[in-house]
Design an enzyme around this catalytic site. Sequence first.
Site, PDB file in Angstrom:
ATOM      1  N   ASP A  83      31.434  41.373  45.022  1.00  0.00           N
ATOM      2  CA  ASP A  83      30.825  40.024  44.929  1.00  0.00           C
ATOM      3  C   ASP A  83      31.235  39.077  45.482  1.00  0.00           C
ATOM      4  O   ASP A  83      32.686  39.011  45.667  1.00  0.00           O
ATOM      5  CB  ASP A  83      30.277  39.864  43.636  1.00  0.00           C
ATOM      6  CG  ASP A  83      31.380  39.419  42.682  1.00  0.00           C
ATOM      7  OD1 ASP A  83      32.241  40.189  42.587  1.00  0.00           O
ATOM      8  OD2 ASP A  83      31.143  38.400  41.799  1.00  0.00           O
ATOM      9  N   GLU A 178      32.736  40.202  39.542  1.00  0.00           N
ATOM     10  CA  GLU A 178      34.042  39.594  39.056  1.00  0.00           C
ATOM     11  C   GLU A 178      34.161  37.931  39.389  1.00  0.00           C
ATOM     12  O   GLU A 178      34.831  37.581  38.483  1.00  0.00           O
ATOM     13  CB  GLU A 178      35.215  40.280  40.273  1.00  0.00           C
ATOM     14  CG  GLU A 178      36.620  40.016  39.639  1.00  0.00           C
ATOM     15  CD  GLU A 178      37.221  38.664  40.314  1.00  0.00           C
ATOM     16  OE1 GLU A 178      38.464  38.349  39.871  1.00  0.00           O
ATOM     17  OE2 GLU A 178      36.420  37.944  41.100  1.00  0.00           O
TER      18      GLU A 178
END
Length: 412
Positions: A83, A178
Amino acid sequence: MIEKQHLINRFVSYVTVDTESDPESNTTPSSAKQWDLANALVEELKQIGLQDVTIDENAYIMATLPSNVDYETPVIGFISHFDTTPDFTGANVKPQIIENYDGKDIVLNEAENIILSPDDFDDLLLYKGQTLITTDGTTLLGADDKAGIAEIISAMEYLVNHPELKHGTIKVGFTPDEEIGRGAHKFDVDKFGADWAYTMDGSQIGELEYENFNAAGAVVTIKGKIVHPGYAKGKMINSMYIATDFINSLPRMETPEHTEDRQGFFHLYSINGEVDGTKLQYIIRDHDRGHFEARKEMIQKLAEELNEQYEKELISVEIKDQYFNMREKVEPVMHIVDIAEEAMKMANIIPLIKPIRGGTDGSQLSFMGLPCPNIFAGGHNFHGRFEYVPVESMLKAIEVIVNIAQLVGKKK
């Protein structure tokens, strides 16, 4: 090692997929578009020859490179996240390739006069003569942490293609979310099956980190009382003034813009206020666990003191721990840091061992039973339009991964 253009093509294919995570979402992954890259990574891991490639219902990816030695070795892992941060847009990323960087200003976007300059970012001068990948000035790049993914996959591909390099079993893990602090929340440490791992999620070449902040979030809610301002004497309580008292009572120099190295801070990142009610949102950070607890206590005591001063229960505080300093989990197994340090020296890299002024999946994983120091991925200026990564740093990261694999795979 891996051919340079092959690495560039791989990295560009990742960063041009929008994988921005969403802190307002309660799903995992937090944004459906993260599946686009996740599913592609699964296929690529299979194509390069890894085994037991899986993706679960939350988009956590795991794969195995089997041992090619006939004796027992520790099982190690390499982990990165796919991400990108919601701090700045990651949609329609248009990477620019700067060959043989000359040390001068880089025009990212002529129309908008966006310039990446060594006058502002002097670390650029470390990479004169190298190949840089930058943004076009309108998005972030996504080297955090797609550089790490490109490096791990490239290193595994190299080991598959060079069976003469001896290694034990190696696990690969890629995670969503994350950047919004949830990357390790649903990571199945038992399924992963490694004795220890490394996150490839650092910045400058040579970085090796096994310390990070202890972290908490604090929400301070202040109640006021709204009445007609013309008849307010002795009745109105303006919550925004009380909020100002609260803000100014915390140490002004203990904020992000005034601290460095191992110094902690209080960071006020959001104010939402009206006369009738104001909400302050803080993050609290400190490397030292004792100082960290003292900071949380200071917030609570300040609320109590102001309530006494106003003779009313106007201020309430909610504090939630977010993550802790992985140092206490890594120090008992410091050989895993020593191995990474030796692997860098083998690649003629000077290790830069320093604390992370932030968090990492490795911190949470360490407390989940998987000790997990952090190694450089090579990028700079994460989370914004001035992000860039030197390709040579990525190539060196691949070399470090391969060196670690060989060091751990040696017969004792």
